[in-house]
Scaffold this motif. Structure first.
Motif: not given
Length: 206
Positions: A21-24, A172-175
């Protein structure tokens, strides 16, 4: 020890490309299961077979898809093994089958089963994409037990957002940051005279 908690869908799922999700990072391999990417990101070549454990959580609604998706998951683990150059091990006794009913008894039992899997001082990675909404809440709530009772380190909490647009990647989000914020507020509340609202305002944007 690393412990990976993964979920398997009840529904038909196509293979899709996932991106963070953060595009990294762009994840180029196609998969039906976000937990496969969790494993690929966090399972190291130097991790011995005794250094990690995979626990699968699957809601069973009685349909044939439950068995089919389990078999597909095992196939994807074999493909992951080929990519990593090592055998990714899953033990059948670490498969937690969850009834599809939403009773209080069912959720209490699931909570206890997951808590019973945590090992002392383990490094925990949890993926909670699939299952009913209360089931994923059960998973999330057990993390407090893991940290407080078993002294585990919560290293990642992953959620996959499936894209129904076949031309667009899924996300995918790391929450984990949400869990960290909740635990921080809980800790601040134990400090006499602490201003919880002020602490919460300082967390904005992080």
């Amino acid at each position: 020890m690393k412990q990976f908690f993964a979920t398997i869908t009840m529904q038909a799922a196509r293979q899709t490309k996932y991106v963070m999700a953060d595009g990294t990072e762009v994840l180029t391999e196609l998969t039906r299961f976000p937990s496969v990417i969790m494993l690929e990101k966090n399972l190291r070549a130097e991790d011995s077979d005794e250094d990690y454990e995979l626990i699968l959580i699957q809601v069973d609604d009685g349909s044939d898809k439950v068995k089919q998706n389990y078999e597909l998951y095992l196939e994807e683990l074999e493909q992951l093994s080929d990519r990593l150059g090592r055998n990714v091990i899953f033990k059948e006794e670490n498969r937690i089958i969850v009834p599809a009913d939403e009773s209080r008894c069912k959720h209490s039992e699931l909570f206890r089963k997951i808590c019973g899997k945590y090992k002392d001082k383990a490094e925990v990675f949890m993926e909670l994409t699939y299952g009913t909404k209360p089931t994923t809440i059960d998973q999330y709530c057990t993390l407090v037990y893991a940290e407080k009772a078993k002294k585990c380190r919560i290293a990642g909490i992953y959620y996959g957002l499936y894209s129904f647009n076949t031309d667009a990647p899924s996300t995918i989000f790391d929450i984990k940051y949400m869990y960290d914020m909740s635990m921080l507020i809980n800790s601040i509340a134990d400090i006499p005279g602490a201003d919880i609202d002020k602490a919460l305002s300082l967390l904005g944007g992080q």
